[in-house]
Scaffold this motif. Structure first.
Motif, short mmCIF file in Angstrom:
data_model
loop_
_atom_site.label_atom_id
_atom_site.label_comp_id
_atom_site.label_asym_id
_atom_site.label_seq_id
_atom_site.Cartn_x
_atom_site.Cartn_y
_atom_site.Cartn_z
N TYR A 147 -16.05 11.71 27.24
CA TYR A 147 -15.17 10.76 26.55
C TYR A 147 -13.74 10.97 27.05
CZ TYR A 147 -13.16 8.05 22.66
OH TYR A 147 -12.50 7.11 21.90
N GLY A 148 -13.17 9.95 27.68
CA GLY A 148 -11.81 10.05 28.21
C GLY A 148 -10.89 9.10 27.49
N ARG A 149 -9.83 9.65 26.91
CA ARG A 149 -8.88 8.84 26.15
C ARG A 149 -7.58 8.70 26.94
NH1 ARG A 149 -5.65 5.96 24.06
NH2 ARG A 149 -4.52 6.27 22.12
N SER A 150 -7.18 7.46 27.29
CA SER A 150 -5.92 7.20 27.98
C SER A 150 -5.81 8.04 29.25
CB SER A 150 -4.74 7.44 27.03
OG SER A 150 -3.54 6.95 27.57
N LEU A 151 -4.89 9.01 29.31
CA LEU A 151 -4.76 9.85 30.50
C LEU A 151 -6.10 10.49 30.86
CD1 LEU A 151 -2.91 11.33 32.63
CD2 LEU A 151 -2.83 13.20 30.96
N GLY A 152 -6.83 10.94 29.86
CA GLY A 152 -8.10 11.61 30.09
C GLY A 152 -9.19 10.72 30.65
N SER A 153 -9.00 9.40 30.60
CA SER A 153 -10.04 8.49 31.10
C SER A 153 -10.24 8.63 32.60
CB SER A 153 -9.68 7.03 30.75
OG SER A 153 -8.48 6.62 31.37
N GLY A 154 -9.16 8.85 33.34
CA GLY A 154 -9.28 9.03 34.78
C GLY A 154 -10.03 10.30 35.13
N PHE A 155 -9.69 11.39 34.45
CA PHE A 155 -10.38 12.65 34.69
C PHE A 155 -11.85 12.57 34.28
CE2 PHE A 155 -5.91 14.27 34.16
CZ PHE A 155 -5.76 14.76 35.44
N ALA A 156 -12.13 11.85 33.20
CA ALA A 156 -13.51 11.68 32.75
C ALA A 156 -14.31 10.89 33.78
CB ALA A 156 -13.55 10.97 31.39
N ILE A 169 -17.71 7.39 28.31
CA ILE A 169 -16.97 6.49 27.41
C ILE A 169 -15.49 6.58 27.74
CG2 ILE A 169 -16.47 5.87 25.02
CD1 ILE A 169 -18.96 7.43 24.17
N LEU A 170 -14.89 5.44 28.05
CA LEU A 170 -13.47 5.39 28.39
C LEU A 170 -12.73 4.64 27.29
CD1 LEU A 170 -13.69 4.50 32.20
CD2 LEU A 170 -13.60 6.76 31.13
N ASP A 171 -11.72 5.28 26.73
CA ASP A 171 -10.93 4.72 25.63
C ASP A 171 -9.54 4.38 26.17
OD1 ASP A 171 -9.19 4.43 23.46
OD2 ASP A 171 -10.16 5.98 22.26
N ALA A 172 -9.21 3.08 26.20
CA ALA A 172 -7.91 2.61 26.71
C ALA A 172 -7.64 3.16 28.11
CB ALA A 172 -6.78 2.99 25.76
N PRO A 173 -8.54 2.93 29.07
CA PRO A 173 -8.37 3.47 30.41
C PRO A 173 -7.40 2.66 31.27
CG PRO A 173 -10.34 2.15 30.36
CD PRO A 173 -9.81 2.16 28.95
N TYR A 224 -5.04 -4.81 28.01
CA TYR A 224 -6.48 -5.03 27.85
C TYR A 224 -7.11 -5.54 29.15
CZ TYR A 224 -10.78 -7.39 26.34
OH TYR A 224 -12.08 -7.82 26.23
N LYS A 225 -6.37 -6.35 29.90
CA LYS A 225 -6.91 -6.91 31.15
C LYS A 225 -7.28 -5.81 32.15
CE LYS A 225 -2.35 -7.69 33.27
NZ LYS A 225 -1.41 -8.72 33.82
N THR A 226 -6.69 -4.61 31.97
CA THR A 226 -7.03 -3.49 32.83
C THR A 226 -8.50 -3.14 32.69
OG1 THR A 226 -4.80 -2.56 32.70
CG2 THR A 226 -6.57 -1.06 33.32
N SER A 227 -8.98 -3.10 31.44
CA SER A 227 -10.38 -2.77 31.19
C SER A 227 -11.31 -3.88 31.64
CB SER A 227 -10.59 -2.45 29.71
OG SER A 227 -10.13 -1.14 29.41
#
Length: 292
Positions: A147-156, A169-173, A224-227
């Motif tokens: 589970y990667g949240r914001s900054l953590g989404s890239g590392f996840a 799971i990517l949260d606000a990536p 949102y368009k990023t996701s």
């Protein structure tokens, strides 16, 4: 020297100064760590948890907390947090997963909380792989959720591309961290200056597990368009979950978010036999004329 030549030189000097400032100050701009003393005692009401420390090959210490569910474990969520504070505050979000029977491991990046060591993109990726390997010593990969949240989404996304977890799971990536910073400095050569490009879109191409992307429509930091764009990188494995009205930091305040987490963690869909569907049926563009 002509007036315009003088102005051009001044502009170039300012441009170089700003470029140098971005390169050397980006750690302070990107990361907002909260540092904790070694003897700090974590305290989470009504949660069963234990603290762990992992020493890396270069002598750094990665501090983390393992939250345990009250019922039989269904697996473990490796929760990679955002760019601010420490796991002291992020720990309160563990309940969103322990209630579903999952253990939750949260770790602080280098320089955050009790974690030590010199921070770099390479070092953080290496640290997280070591953490992932430690988890694999205790359980199988088909029980690991990233589970990667914001900054953590890239590392996840990077971890998922190099391993075989149950799901990602990517949260606000973000599409890439370079793209995010470009919104605030559109005229700077950020591809050369950014030490943390974190190209999520590149890593998603190689992910082999199910990918779930959660994003709010009112996110002003990472649109949102990023996701929507990310969901097209690996479309056969990706499902986009939309939180109507959700911002960047308040998705947990929406009932729909928790319904999404419930469905993602508990749903075990059977594969669809597309040969029994109307997938190949085409609508006629012109009405057919009845024959006399």
């Amino acid at each position: 020297m002509s007036y315009w030549m003088y102005i051009t030189i001044i502009v170039l000097i300012i441009y170089v100064i700003i470029s140098v400032a971005i390169y050397y100050l980006q750690d302070y701009m990107l990361f907002k760590p909260e540092k904790l003393s070694k003897d700090f005692q974590f305290n989470y009401a009504n949660q069963d948890f234990e603290e762990h420390n992992l020493e890396t090959r270069d002598g750094a210490v990665i501090n983390g907390i393992l939250f345990k569910p009250k019922k039989k474990s269904q697996g473990i969520v490796l929760y990679l947090k955002g760019n601010s504070k420490s796991i002291k505050g992020w720990g309160k979000f563990a309940v969103d997963f322990t209630r579903h029977g999952y253990n939750v491991l949260m770790v602080d990046y280098r320089g955050f909380g009790k974690s030590t060591g010199r921070r770099s993109q390479k070092a953080i990726k290496r640290d997280l792989q070591v953490v992932y390997n430690k988890i694999k010593e205790k359980t199988t990969e088909d029980r690991i959720v990233l589970y990667g949240r914001s900054l953590g989404s890239g590392f996840a996304a990077k971890l998922a591309s190099m391993n075989s977890p149950k799901m990602l799971i990517l949260d606000a990536p973000y599409y890439s961290l370079t793209k995010v910073t470009a919104r605030y400095a559109p005229f700077m050569p950020l591809s050369l200056l950014i030490k943390y490009p974190l190209p999520t879109y590149k890593w998603l191409k190689y992910v082999q597990c199910p990918i779930h992307i959660i994003h709010g429509t009112n996110d002003n930091l990472i649109p949102y368009k990023t996701s929507v764009k990310l969901s097209k990188v690996n479309p056969k494995r990706t499902k986009l979950h939309t939180v109507i009205g959700g911002g960047h930091k308040n998705l947990n305040n929406f009932e729909s978010y928790h319904e999404m987490i419930h469905d993602i963690l508990n749903l075990n869909p059977e594969p669809i036999d597309l040969t029994t569907t109307s997938i190949h049926v085409k609508h006629s563009s012109k009405p057919s004329r009845a024959k006399a």
